[in-house]
Design a protein around this motif. Structure first.
Motif, PDB file in Angstrom:
ATOM      1  N   ILE A  10       0.864  -1.181   0.000  1.00  0.00           N
ATOM      2  CA  ILE A  10       0.000   0.000   0.000  1.00  0.00           C
ATOM      3  C   ILE A  10       0.899   1.229   0.000  1.00  0.00           C
ATOM      4  CG2 ILE A  10      -1.607   1.353   1.409  1.00  0.00           C
ATOM      5  CD1 ILE A  10      -2.647  -1.394   2.464  1.00  0.00           C
ATOM      6  N   ILE A  11       0.686   2.124  -0.936  1.00  0.00           N
ATOM      7  CA  ILE A  11       1.473   3.351  -1.030  1.00  0.00           C
ATOM      8  C   ILE A  11       0.512   4.517  -1.226  1.00  0.00           C
ATOM      9  CG2 ILE A  11       3.362   4.543  -2.196  1.00  0.00           C
ATOM     10  CD1 ILE A  11       4.211   1.850  -3.358  1.00  0.00           C
ATOM     11  N   THR A  12       0.485   5.437  -0.278  1.00  0.00           N
ATOM     12  CA  THR A  12      -0.394   6.598  -0.405  1.00  0.00           C
ATOM     13  C   THR A  12       0.363   7.753  -1.051  1.00  0.00           C
ATOM     14  OG1 THR A  12       0.155   7.646   1.718  1.00  0.00           O
ATOM     15  CG2 THR A  12      -1.503   5.878   1.745  1.00  0.00           C
ATOM     16  N   PRO A  13      -0.347   8.709  -1.632  1.00  0.00           N
ATOM     17  CA  PRO A  13       0.324   9.874  -2.230  1.00  0.00           C
ATOM     18  C   PRO A  13       1.154  10.651  -1.219  1.00  0.00           C
ATOM     19  CG  PRO A  13      -1.947   9.735  -2.975  1.00  0.00           C
ATOM     20  CD  PRO A  13      -1.799   8.732  -1.866  1.00  0.00           C
ATOM     21  N   GLN A  14       0.822  10.532   0.072  1.00  0.00           N
ATOM     22  CA  GLN A  14       1.554  11.229   1.119  1.00  0.00           C
ATOM     23  C   GLN A  14       2.827  10.482   1.529  1.00  0.00           C
ATOM     24  OE1 GLN A  14      -1.700  10.394   1.252  1.00  0.00           O
ATOM     25  NE2 GLN A  14      -2.646  12.390   0.872  1.00  0.00           N
TER      26      GLN A  14
END
Length: 279
Positions: free
Chosen positions: A235-239
């Motif tokens: 999981i990789i968020t834009p933040q």
């Protein structure tokens, strides 16, 4: 001398008790809360000796408190002797952290769908930690007898997260946590691990989620525990938040249930959306 406030063997004088200024404190409750705070300070996983040292309590007292908290479901003991917080602790705070409550619902849905314990791990200050384990009597967890701190290279959760890290951070992690052999399938060569994780098709397959998105799926093929295989999706968020959702199942299930990969990928996609909105 004050005047007794009651009559009988339990009489107390006004000088001895003033309930308006001297609240009754239950020391055992205070100590239990301090133990939980110490456990949280170690990212939800620690040994009893570490908790005793952090709280300043004696080792026997800490053991008694940990045993009680484990019996009540707020802690779970791992095979290596350490303890970790359980989902019950997180549920107490779900009203103040709605995004975590949503994540736990998604993890529970995956558990019920695949009939296996579900794990959620994330990176915090350069370290990989398992922060949620959702299990049931029908789908008991598989104990992390070697903590994630020393076994990221041998678990699908760890490999999913390491693959998502930039190359320099991945190399730094593997150099700080030298890969150890846990089973005959464990890969321990840092150069080989770096090469594998740098190749999207080598370290993880991809699963299509929805009409456009593809998600990576990392596999632990009995590298952590004989007879057990794990699947995880990063999981990789834009933040910049990096985490992973994974399941652990008997190896024989992987061959006959290819849909397990799709279910893990779909849940990771949903969790990523929740964390992105919450960030």
């Amino acid at each position: 001398m004050g005047v007794p406030s009651t009559i009988g063997p339990f009489a107390q004088t006004d000088d001895e008790v003033d309930v308006s200024t001297q609240p009754t404190l239950i020391q055992s409750v205070q100590r239990a809360l301090h133990v939980m705070e110490a456990l949280a300070g170690r990212h939800g996983r620690a040994t009893v000796k570490q908790l005793a040292r952090d709280t300043g309590l004696t080792l026997p007292t800490t053991y008694h408190l940990v045993r009680t908290l484990t019996h009540e479901g707020y802690m779970s003991r791992l095979d290596d002797g350490s303890v970790m917080m359980t989902e019950r602790v997180a549920s107490l705070a779900k009203d103040s952290t709605p995004q975590i409550a949503q994540v736990r619902i998604l993890l529970a849905d995956l558990r019920d769908l695949v009939g296996a314990a579900v794990y959620f791990a994330q990176v915090d200050d350069g370290e990989i930690h398992v922060s949620e384990v959702v299990e049931s009597t029908r789908a008991p967890r598989i104990d992390l007898w070697v903590g994630m701190h020393d076994a990221a290279h041998a678990t699908a959760l760890g490999k999913a997260i390491l693959t998502a890290l930039p190359e320099e951070l991945r190399r730094d992690y593997l150099q700080r946590h030298r890969p150890a052999s846990l089973t005959q399938n464990t890969m321990t060569s840092v150069p080989e691990l770096m090469a594998l994780m740098g190749d999207a098709h080598g370290s993880a397959a991809t699963i299509k989620v929805g009409s456009n998105d593809e998600r990576a799926i990392a596999l632990d093929n009995e590298e952590y525990s004989p007879g057990v295989s794990c699947l995880a999706s990063p999981i990789i968020t834009p933040q910049g938040r990096i985490a992973a959702v994974g399941i652990a199942v008997p190896t024989k299930r992987l061959g006959r249930e290819p849909q397990l990969r799709e279910h893990v990928a779909a849940t990771a996609d949903r969790v990523e959306r929740v964390l992105t909105i919450a960030s």
